[in-house]
Design a protein around this motif. Structure first.
Motif, mmCIF file in Angstrom:
data_model
loop_
_atom_site.group_PDB
_atom_site.id
_atom_site.type_symbol
_atom_site.label_atom_id
_atom_site.label_comp_id
_atom_site.label_asym_id
_atom_site.label_seq_id
_atom_site.Cartn_x
_atom_site.Cartn_y
_atom_site.Cartn_z
ATOM 1 N N VAL A 55 0.849 -1.192 0.000
ATOM 2 C CA VAL A 55 0.000 0.000 0.000
ATOM 3 C C VAL A 55 0.886 1.243 0.000
ATOM 4 C CG1 VAL A 55 -1.802 1.281 1.200
ATOM 5 C CG2 VAL A 55 -1.783 -1.231 1.301
ATOM 6 N N THR A 56 0.821 2.010 -1.096
ATOM 7 C CA THR A 56 1.536 3.281 -1.189
ATOM 8 C C THR A 56 0.506 4.402 -1.197
ATOM 9 O OG1 THR A 56 1.512 3.262 -3.608
ATOM 10 C CG2 THR A 56 3.418 2.231 -2.534
ATOM 11 N N ASN A 58 -1.954 7.016 -2.618
ATOM 12 C CA ASN A 58 -2.836 6.998 -3.793
ATOM 13 C C ASN A 58 -3.165 5.588 -4.269
ATOM 14 O OD1 ASN A 58 -3.163 9.949 -4.200
ATOM 15 N ND2 ASN A 58 -0.952 9.825 -4.431
ATOM 16 N N SER A 59 -2.873 4.586 -3.433
ATOM 17 C CA SER A 59 -3.287 3.211 -3.738
ATOM 18 C C SER A 59 -4.743 3.026 -3.350
ATOM 19 C CB SER A 59 -2.465 2.203 -2.920
ATOM 20 O OG SER A 59 -1.149 2.099 -3.398
ATOM 21 N N SER A 60 -5.426 2.138 -4.080
ATOM 22 C CA SER A 60 -6.769 1.696 -3.694
ATOM 23 C C SER A 60 -6.624 0.309 -3.099
ATOM 24 C CB SER A 60 -7.704 1.660 -4.901
ATOM 25 O OG SER A 60 -7.897 2.968 -5.391
ATOM 26 N N VAL A 61 -7.337 0.091 -1.996
ATOM 27 C CA VAL A 61 -7.143 -1.116 -1.206
ATOM 28 C C VAL A 61 -8.483 -1.713 -0.804
ATOM 29 C CG1 VAL A 61 -6.032 -2.004 0.887
ATOM 30 C CG2 VAL A 61 -5.087 -0.001 -0.237
ATOM 31 N N THR A 75 -9.282 4.514 -1.035
ATOM 32 C CA THR A 75 -8.070 5.022 -1.668
ATOM 33 C C THR A 75 -7.358 5.879 -0.632
ATOM 34 O OG1 THR A 75 -9.121 5.010 -3.836
ATOM 35 C CG2 THR A 75 -7.150 6.379 -3.596
ATOM 36 N N VAL A 124 -4.525 -5.028 -2.959
ATOM 37 C CA VAL A 124 -4.220 -3.682 -3.437
ATOM 38 C C VAL A 124 -4.756 -3.655 -4.864
ATOM 39 C CG1 VAL A 124 -2.396 -2.020 -3.996
ATOM 40 C CG2 VAL A 124 -2.189 -3.465 -1.945
ATOM 41 N N GLN A 127 -2.229 0.464 -7.537
ATOM 42 C CA GLN A 127 -1.050 1.095 -6.953
ATOM 43 C C GLN A 127 -0.390 1.912 -8.062
ATOM 44 O OE1 GLN A 127 2.888 -0.476 -6.840
ATOM 45 N NE2 GLN A 127 2.770 -0.728 -4.613
#
Length: 136
Positions: A55-56, A58-61, A75, A124, A127
């Motif tokens: 998870v960075t 602006n990642s959607s998880v 996000t 994730v 990403q």
């Protein structure tokens, strides 16, 4: 000892700046302190080398509530981009701080007024780095 979390060099720099800026202002001190603690245990890697399941910013998880089994997709964004209705959750929200740098399969927990919430990072789903966008 807590698990290592992984951050891109760019996310790390931006988050350190955010912590330093927010420490000057009123409110949210506990969340800033928690994010600062998370940054201390981060292993920094080049954006091009971050694994796609991490998870960075602006990642959607996709998260699954360990108690109810309910799933939700969020996000992770910087505070200026947060929009709860669009499921864009600030890094300064407890869940945001809890998931940054974690990877698929990790379980995270954070305190809420009624106790503790436990989530599992199921996937994730997006990403930026994995899609070749290193500037987000």
């Amino acid at each position: 000892m807590e698990n290592v979390i992984y951050l891109t060099e760019q996310d790390y720099k931006r988050l350190i700046e955010l912590v330093q800026q927010q420490r000057q202002g009123p409110g949210m001190q506990a969340n800033i302190a928690k994010l600062g603690e998370e940054l201390k245990r981060a292993k920094r890697v080049a954006s091009e080398e971050i694994p796609a399941e991490v998870v960075t910013m602006n990642s959607s998880v996709l998260l699954r509530d360990m108690k109810s089994g309910n799933e939700m997709e969020i996000t992770l964004v910087y505070p200026k981009d947060a929009d709860v209705n669009a499921r864009k959750i600030s890094i300064l929200a407890p869940v945001g701080t809890a998931i940054i740098g974690c990877k698929e399969g990790d379980e995270v927990e954070w305190p809420v007024p009624s106790g503790t919430i436990n989530y599992k990072i199921e996937k994730v789903t997006f990403q930026p780095e994995a899609s070749g966008n290193f500037a987000l």
